[in-house]
Design a protein around this motif. Structure first.
Motif, PDB file in Angstrom:
ATOM      1  N   CYS B 123     -14.992   4.165   1.352  1.00  0.00           N
ATOM      2  CA  CYS B 123     -14.130   4.674   2.414  1.00  0.00           C
ATOM      3  C   CYS B 123     -12.854   3.850   2.560  1.00  0.00           C
ATOM      4  CB  CYS B 123     -14.878   4.697   3.748  1.00  0.00           C
ATOM      5  SG  CYS B 123     -16.015   6.070   3.832  1.00  0.00           S
ATOM      6  N   ASP B 124     -12.949   2.568   2.245  1.00  0.00           N
ATOM      7  CA  ASP B 124     -11.768   1.717   2.354  1.00  0.00           C
ATOM      8  C   ASP B 124     -10.852   1.850   1.149  1.00  0.00           C
ATOM      9  OD1 ASP B 124     -12.660   0.716   4.758  1.00  0.00           O
ATOM     10  OD2 ASP B 124     -13.879  -0.813   3.771  1.00  0.00           O
ATOM     11  N   ILE B 129     -10.659   9.822   3.109  1.00  0.00           N
ATOM     12  CA  ILE B 129     -12.045  10.318   3.144  1.00  0.00           C
ATOM     13  C   ILE B 129     -12.866   9.724   4.282  1.00  0.00           C
ATOM     14  CG2 ILE B 129     -12.095  10.777   0.655  1.00  0.00           C
ATOM     15  CD1 ILE B 129     -14.099   8.310   0.564  1.00  0.00           C
ATOM     16  N   LYS B 130     -12.264   8.849   5.081  1.00  0.00           N
ATOM     17  CA  LYS B 130     -13.072   8.102   6.053  1.00  0.00           C
ATOM     18  C   LYS B 130     -13.715   8.997   7.119  1.00  0.00           C
ATOM     19  CE  LYS B 130      -9.272   6.372   8.974  1.00  0.00           C
ATOM     20  NZ  LYS B 130      -8.978   7.685   9.497  1.00  0.00           N
ATOM     21  N   CYS B 134     -20.297  10.553   3.400  1.00  0.00           N
ATOM     22  CA  CYS B 134     -20.090  10.137   2.022  1.00  0.00           C
ATOM     23  C   CYS B 134     -21.431   9.889   1.323  1.00  0.00           C
ATOM     24  CB  CYS B 134     -19.277   8.852   2.087  1.00  0.00           C
ATOM     25  SG  CYS B 134     -18.395   8.508   0.619  1.00  0.00           S
TER      26      CYS B 134
END
Lengths: 115, 177
Positions: B123-124, B129-130, B134
């Protein structure tokens, strides 16, 4: 050169975003990988792509592009046409290859800072 | 099923019932142009559960469909399927690389990270996409690749509906144990 002048000169059809036709063209970019275009296209450029998805309009707005040209006979999705109209980003359609049209535009004197 | 949209974005669609998948398969076959060139793209063998060869598919399975991403997601959802954008860390065929970002109106259930990067840092390291659930999986296109990445789910039963709940984090179901 403005988008309208380019459209008239090379007979490139306007399919959406007519209200932006007087935008000046400050350079050019070719690409279908939108992440690359977002990162590397110059501000104010004309962008040649085969990608008709609505995200192209958002990227054109982000980069303050003059216009988007869909090459090779590719057509924009209906949402893309609608968003282009709202944002005033012209979408043009060119039946031939990106290679051909790029050559014509470059020969007409539209250049990027690196050539 | 993994479907390649006309934008050349790969998307996973999961169904609980074979009939649902067969409806989508027919839809895909109706919009999948081209014939396979076995010498270029390889043989597309159809085998049974005992690895006995039953035949060969002549369709161009490596090619993109003529279906838009939105159309695929809408169709899968209407049949009760779960949709996950495949390998979003990949420049080609991943939605972020291909389209720059996930369109606001695309109702996917989650995103998948390939085996190449750890789920914890995905995510980072991947922009945009955060806000999506996921998962990671193997993107296996041959048997040896199966299991090279995997995701644990806390579910009441091994069903697609439970996976949907886990992706949403509802009713105590969750991704990752």
């Amino acid at each position: 050169m403005t988008v309208k002048e380019l459209s008239d000169r090379f007979d490139v059809q306007v399919v959406a975003g007519e209200k932006g036709l007087n935008r000046p063209i400050d350079g050019g970019y070719c690409g279908d990988l939108l992440s690359d275009v977002m990162a590397n296209a110059p501000q104010g450029c004309i962008w040649l792509t085969v990608q008709g998805h609505q995200n192209v309009v958002a990227i054109a707005v982000l980069k303050e592009m003059a216009a988007i040209v869909l090459t090779g006979g590719h057509e924009p999705d209906p949402e893309t046409v609608e968003k282009a109209g709202v944002e005033g980003i012209p979408i043009l359609a060119w039946e031939g290859s990106a290679y051909h049209l790029t050559g014509l535009i470059h020969a007409a004197g539209v250049r990027n800072s690196d050539g | 099923m993994e479907i390649c949209s006309k934008e050349e974005v790969h998307i996973l669609v999961l169904f609980g019932e074979l009939e649902q998948a067969l409806v989508v398969q027919q839809h895909v076959y109706g919009h999948l142009p081209g014939q396979n060139e076995a010498k270029v793209f390889g043989y597309q063998i159809i085998a049974d559960e005992n690895d006995e060869v039953l035949g060969e598919s002549s369709r161009l399975l490596i090619g993109a469909t003529e279906l838009g991403l939105q159309e695929i997601v809408t169709k899968a959802r209407s049949l009760g399927g779960v949709t996950i954008a495949s390998h979003v860390d990949r420049p080609a065929f991943g939605i972020i690389g291909k389209l720059g970002f996930v369109p606001d109106d695309l109702r996917i259930d989650g995103v998948e990270i390939s085996y190449r990067i750890p789920l914890e840092t995905a995510c980072d390291s991947i922009p945009g996409i955060k806000d999506f659930p996921c998962v990671t999986s193997s993107d296996a296109h041959c048997p040896d690749d199966i299991g090279r990445a995997w995701t644990s789910f806390l579910l009441a039963a091994p069903t697609v509906e439970e996976i949907r709940l886990a992706l949403k984090g509802e009713k105590g179901r969750k991704v990752g144990i």
